[in-house]
Design a protein around this motif. Structure first.
Motif, PDB file in Angstrom:
ATOM      1  N   ASN A  36      42.881  44.510  75.536  1.00 29.86           N
ATOM      2  CA  ASN A  36      43.817  43.277  75.192  1.00 29.86           C
ATOM      3  C   ASN A  36      45.171  44.006  75.072  1.00 29.86           C
ATOM      4  OD1 ASN A  36      45.118  40.941  74.669  1.00 29.86           O
ATOM      5  ND2 ASN A  36      43.886  40.836  72.688  1.00 29.86           N
ATOM      6  N   SER A  39      47.656  41.952  72.326  1.00 32.55           N
ATOM      7  CA  SER A  39      47.130  42.067  70.939  1.00 32.55           C
ATOM      8  C   SER A  39      48.236  42.440  69.786  1.00 32.55           C
ATOM      9  CB  SER A  39      45.637  42.799  70.566  1.00 32.55           C
ATOM     10  OG  SER A  39      45.266  42.819  69.464  1.00 32.55           O
ATOM     11  N   ASP A  41      46.965  42.979  66.757  1.00 35.98           N
ATOM     12  CA  ASP A  41      46.234  44.020  65.760  1.00 35.98           C
ATOM     13  C   ASP A  41      46.523  45.545  66.124  1.00 35.98           C
ATOM     14  OD1 ASP A  41      43.588  45.563  65.142  1.00 35.98           O
ATOM     15  OD2 ASP A  41      43.393  43.804  63.955  1.00 35.98           O
ATOM     16  N   ARG A  45      45.158  47.202  69.710  1.00 38.85           N
ATOM     17  CA  ARG A  45      46.235  47.629  70.615  1.00 38.85           C
ATOM     18  C   ARG A  45      46.179  48.943  70.785  1.00 38.85           C
ATOM     19  NH1 ARG A  45      51.285  45.729  72.246  1.00 38.85           N
ATOM     20  NH2 ARG A  45      52.927  47.351  72.485  1.00 38.85           N
ATOM     21  N   SER A  48      43.481  49.484  72.929  1.00 39.39           N
ATOM     22  CA  SER A  48      43.640  48.915  74.375  1.00 39.39           C
ATOM     23  C   SER A  48      44.623  49.887  75.122  1.00 39.39           C
ATOM     24  CB  SER A  48      44.274  47.564  74.082  1.00 39.39           C
ATOM     25  OG  SER A  48      43.354  46.468  73.727  1.00 39.39           O
ATOM     26  N   CYS A  74      47.403  36.356  72.998  1.00 41.10           N
ATOM     27  CA  CYS A  74      48.504  36.835  72.156  1.00 41.10           C
ATOM     28  C   CYS A  74      48.335  35.991  70.808  1.00 41.10           C
ATOM     29  CB  CYS A  74      49.785  36.502  72.646  1.00 41.10           C
ATOM     30  SG  CYS A  74      50.158  34.671  73.089  1.00 41.10           S
TER      31      CYS A  74
END
Length: 268
Positions: A36, A39, A41, A45, A48, A74
């Motif tokens: 993601n 993101s 977070d 992040r 990801s 988001c």
């Protein structure tokens, strides 16, 4: 899971040989659904970005032409902030990577919750910003189930024409490299992503006949992502697509939904 094993060199050689033997082109692979890039977070992040970098490297290793990913969620931010977050994360993941023949494809979404990408304008904005920040080639993948769930009435002749026209105007049809062929369990505008077998959902057989034979779509590769309820469902769905596209359903040495869909003759 986040951790992925590097492809075995021997398996890669056999895989590439099988692709040549059976003329399996193009090859599209899908990014791990945990990734993601939008993101907020910091842990998600970071994972990801690292996870997507691994996907890029594995895709290049096996010789894939396309790498498909969702724009991400988001939650906690505006769509504009999520788009910026995605683009900067893509830049970090792609830093120093040589794409070669690999193109990253942004897939449209059904639009549930804070998921980005249900509107063509969002997909265009992501691509535009990402192209300013990275050298990665970027295009689009359109999913038929996601389109219907997001409010594009591709089940009707008028709605399909309007959707294709909008995709051409906003995205540019030359940038749409791939179609995911999935019927939808949920109705138009539900914003719920639930795939169904071809002709068994709210798009229906006639809807797919028009999609497969549309002059702007018939040259695109089509890939099934339909559920399997019992053994043989994949083959049945493939045969259904072939029939609707006007192709022979007998077994062949090469090709598949992608090849047969693109050769269907237009009725529009």
């Amino acid at each position: 899971m986040w951790r992925a094993r590097a492809p075995d060199a021997g398996q890669v050689r056999k895989f590439r040989a099988a692709r040549e033997r059976f003329d399996l082109y193009p090859l599209a692979i899908h990014v791990n659904y945990l990734v993601n890039l939008a993101s907020i977070d910091p842990v998600v992040r970071a994972k990801s970005i690292a996870g997507f970098r691994g996907e890029l490297e594995r895709a290049a290793t096996i010789g894939a032409e396309f790498l498909v990913l969702h724009p991400g969620n988001c939650r906690g931010r505006s769509a504009e902030e999520g788009i910026a977050s995605f683009a900067t994360a893509l830049r970090e993941a792609g830093e120093g990577f040589r794409a070669g023949d690999l193109t990253v494809l942004l897939e449209n979404t059904a639009g549930s919750g804070a998921n980005l990408g249900s509107r063509f304008e969002e997909l265009r904005a992501i691509r535009a910003l990402a192209r300013d920040l990275t050298d990665l080639p970027i295009g689009y993948c359109l999913d038929t189930c996601h389109l219907l769930a997001a409010g594009f009435n591709i089940a009707t002749p008028v709605g399909l024409r309007a959707t294709v026209r909008s995709a051409g105007e906003v995205l540019g049809m030359s940038n749409v490299h791939l179609i995911h062929a999935n019927d939808s369990k949920t109705p138009l505008g539900s914003r719920v992503d639930r795939h169904e077998g071809i002709g068994q959902g709210h798009i229906g057989l006639e809807g797919f006949r028009r999609i497969l034979r549309h002059p702007k779509l018939r040259g695109k590769p089509f890939i099934l992502e339909t559920p399997i309820y019992k053994e043989g469902d994949d083959q049945r769905n493939l045969n259904t697509l072939k029939k609707l596209a006007g192709r022979n359903t007998s077994p062949r040495r090469s090709g598949g939904a992608e090849e047969d869909a693109e050769k269907g003759k237009s009725q529009e």
